[in-house]
Design a protein around this motif. Structure first.
Motif, mmCIF file in Angstrom:
data_model
loop_
_atom_site.group_PDB
_atom_site.id
_atom_site.type_symbol
_atom_site.label_atom_id
_atom_site.label_comp_id
_atom_site.label_asym_id
_atom_site.label_seq_id
_atom_site.Cartn_x
_atom_site.Cartn_y
_atom_site.Cartn_z
ATOM 1 N N GLN A 176 -7.750 26.911 68.020
ATOM 2 C CA GLN A 176 -7.792 28.156 67.266
ATOM 3 C C GLN A 176 -6.614 29.030 67.674
ATOM 4 O O GLN A 176 -6.325 29.174 68.873
ATOM 5 C CB GLN A 176 -9.096 28.917 67.506
ATOM 6 N N VAL A 177 -5.929 29.626 66.674
ATOM 7 C CA VAL A 177 -4.811 30.514 66.979
ATOM 8 C C VAL A 177 -5.234 31.980 67.015
ATOM 9 O O VAL A 177 -4.557 32.822 67.602
ATOM 10 C CB VAL A 177 -3.671 30.329 65.961
ATOM 11 N N TYR B 54 2.692 31.943 60.243
ATOM 12 C CA TYR B 54 1.362 31.461 60.585
ATOM 13 C C TYR B 54 0.275 32.457 60.188
ATOM 14 O O TYR B 54 -0.898 32.253 60.492
ATOM 15 C CB TYR B 54 1.285 31.161 62.083
ATOM 16 N N GLY B 55 0.671 33.550 59.523
ATOM 17 C CA GLY B 55 -0.307 34.526 59.061
ATOM 18 C C GLY B 55 -0.654 35.603 60.074
ATOM 19 O O GLY B 55 -1.554 36.417 59.833
ATOM 20 N N ASN B 56 0.047 35.645 61.201
ATOM 21 C CA ASN B 56 -0.187 36.707 62.179
ATOM 22 C C ASN B 56 0.477 37.996 61.714
ATOM 23 O O ASN B 56 1.581 37.972 61.158
ATOM 24 C CB ASN B 56 0.371 36.304 63.547
ATOM 25 N N ILE B 57 -0.198 39.112 61.931
ATOM 26 C CA ILE B 57 0.294 40.410 61.468
ATOM 27 C C ILE B 57 0.181 41.422 62.599
ATOM 28 O O ILE B 57 -0.881 41.538 63.240
ATOM 29 C CB ILE B 57 -0.514 40.907 60.249
ATOM 30 N N SER B 58 1.257 42.160 62.831
ATOM 31 C CA SER B 58 1.245 43.186 63.876
ATOM 32 C C SER B 58 0.527 44.439 63.381
ATOM 33 O O SER B 58 0.216 44.581 62.193
ATOM 34 C CB SER B 58 2.676 43.546 64.275
ATOM 35 N N VAL C 99 -9.652 31.217 62.845
ATOM 36 C CA VAL C 99 -8.545 30.482 62.227
ATOM 37 C C VAL C 99 -8.174 29.299 63.119
ATOM 38 O O VAL C 99 -7.713 29.476 64.248
ATOM 39 C CB VAL C 99 -7.311 31.379 62.009
ATOM 40 N N SER C 100 -8.384 28.095 62.577
ATOM 41 C CA SER C 100 -8.111 26.874 63.329
ATOM 42 C C SER C 100 -6.879 26.169 62.785
ATOM 43 O O SER C 100 -6.550 26.290 61.606
ATOM 44 C CB SER C 100 -9.318 25.930 63.247
ATOM 45 N N ARG C 101 -6.217 25.450 63.657
ATOM 46 C CA ARG C 101 -5.075 24.632 63.278
ATOM 47 C C ARG C 101 -5.200 23.273 63.962
ATOM 48 O O ARG C 101 -5.946 23.112 64.944
ATOM 49 C CB ARG C 101 -3.759 25.285 63.727
ATOM 50 N N GLU C 102 -4.496 22.309 63.408
ATOM 51 C CA GLU C 102 -4.374 21.035 64.102
ATOM 52 C C GLU C 102 -2.955 20.514 63.949
ATOM 53 O O GLU C 102 -2.284 20.771 62.943
ATOM 54 C CB GLU C 102 -5.392 20.012 63.604
ATOM 55 N N THR C 103 -2.513 19.816 64.962
ATOM 56 C CA THR C 103 -1.168 19.253 64.985
ATOM 57 C C THR C 103 -1.272 17.792 65.360
ATOM 58 O O THR C 103 -2.005 17.428 66.290
ATOM 59 C CB THR C 103 -0.284 19.991 66.014
ATOM 60 N N LYS C 104 -0.539 16.931 64.636
ATOM 61 C CA LYS C 104 -0.578 15.501 64.887
ATOM 62 C C LYS C 104 0.770 15.004 65.406
ATOM 63 O O LYS C 104 1.814 15.563 65.084
ATOM 64 C CB LYS C 104 -0.930 14.746 63.606
#
Length: 411
Positions: free
Chosen positions: A75-76, A209-213, A80-85
């Motif tokens: 989770q970031v 990545y959708g992060n907002i300050s 909100v989850s992500r995966e990396t291969k």
């Protein structure tokens, strides 16, 4: 040799038959490539290398031919989850997009050829401050002519978005006014088109990545700005100004006649000169300048011929500024005689990324629309302007400009 040629048709038929057999349709191409449902072994010897907003995770793969890839799940930020291969041929995963500089849990799985996942290996990562937060910590928004100026630093030169908001009386809410995406290390741009009345403005930083300050909010009154009236401009020719083109009529006053196309309606110097190519004119009143727009010669001349590539604008507020030889280049703010360097400017490369000699229709439309540049707020007020072209796109011995429009505040 003759024997090989004679048998060539037979060889072709044989190859065709083989290809027809080997290209038989496979209706099960989406099926797992193995029927072995054995759970694969886990990765071992896991190590973490943290960086801003992410971490590199290295590991040892199990000694098995049944492993297809490794996947990281994490989770970031909340919800909100992500995966990396990463394929079997790599020993590193890049987990990225974390919203804060804190500890996160990442679960690593090996995945078999039959898409069976191993038991997880959990690892803790501690990404450094994300880039969007680094940028937002030093962002500023201040009054500018006709709007606001936004400044920030992006020392890591990563992709971020700068979003400016303003209060909209018609909706009663703060609405997005502009979205500026960049990976440059320095952010310094202005948003214009607002009256000189107080208004709430805001600015925040985001990433891909959708992060907002958090939003920096301020009540700002834009500085009054108007386009300098061209009907009061006049040539102020100085002896050292570059001689005009003698083949046709290209006088300095064509720079403010409102015609921007390829007709004979611009300023054009004669051949046989060396930089800087200069001309001088009186704007008819004293102004603190904010910005200007330049139209270079278009169509087949775009990004070529004698269009300026690098140039400076000098100004003076003397009643009758005296002539002096200007240098080819000088730092902004340099004072030589009655003249001060108001800025050094570089015409942008073709937006398409194509080389100047192979531009497309979009590049030509960009030139036709005119290109804007800002003056520094610290520049003094002026009454006279002097254009000094240092380099043209062809590097030749002439220069030409079709039109100039200046904006600022009367003094």
């Amino acid at each position: 040799m003759k024997k090989n040629i004679k048998n060539w048709p037979l060889l072709l038929l044989s190859l065709l038959a083989i290809s027809m057999i080997s290209c038989k349709r496979n209706d099960g191409y989406n099926d797992p490539i193995s029927k072995d449902k054995t759970k694969p072994a886990m990765v071992t010897n896991v190590k973490v290398d943290n960086y801003n907003g992410g971490a590199y995770i290295t590991y040892d793969l199990p000694n098995s031919e049944n492993v297809l890839y490794v996947v990281a799940k994490y989770q970031v930020r909340d919800g909100v989850s992500r995966e990396t291969k990463s394929s079997y041929f790599s020993d590193t995963l890049n987990v990225v997009g974390f919203a804060k500089a804190r500890e996160y849990t990442v679960s690593l799985y090996t995945v078999s050829l039959a898409e069976v996942m191993s038991d997880p290996v959990t690892v803790k990562v501690n990404p450094l401050t994300p880039v969007y937060s680094v940028v937002s910590s030093a962002v500023s928004i201040t009054p500018d002519f006709g709007g606001v100026n936004v400044k920030a630093l992006n020392p890591l030169k990563k992709e971020i978005g700068v979003v400016v908001t303003a209060f909209d009386p018609s909706t009663g809410r703060m609405e997005v006014q502009d979205q500026h995406y960049t990976d440059k290390d320095t952010i310094d741009y202005s948003l214009r088109g607002y009256p000189a009345t107080a208004r709430d403005f805001g600015v925040y930083i985001t990433d891909k990545y959708g992060n907002i300050s958090d939003t920096l909010k301020k009540s700002i009154t834009p500085l009054f700005e108007e386009m300098l009236p061209k009907n009061i401009f006049s040539e102020y020719r100085l002896p050292l100004d570059t001689k005009l083109y003698t083949g046709q009529d290209w006088p300095v006053n064509h720079l403010w006649d409102g015609i921007t196309d390829n007709s004979v309606s611009g300023w054009h110097t004669n051949s046989g000169n060396v930089p800087p190519f200069t001309c001088t004119f009186n704007v008819g009143a004293t102004y603190k300048l904010s910005r200007f727009v330049i139209w270079e010669r278009q169509n087949e001349f775009a990004y070529g011929f004698s269009n300026p590539r690098k140039f400076a604008i000098w100004g003076s507020n003397k009643a009758q500024p005296q002539d002096i030889q200007l240098p080819v280049t000088a730092p902004e703010g340099t004072v030589i005689g009655d003249w001060i360097n108001l800025g050094n400017f570089v015409y942008p490369d073709p937006p398409s990324g194509l080389p100047p000699g192979a531009i497309n229709a979009a590049d030509r439309a960009f030139v036709a629309a005119g290109v804007g540049f800002n003056f520094s707020l610290s520049d003094p007020a002026i009454h006279f302007l002097r254009i000094a072209v240092a380099t043209t796109w062809s590097g030749g011995d002439t220069a030409h400009i079709m039109e100039l429009s200046f904006y600022g505040q009367p003094q």
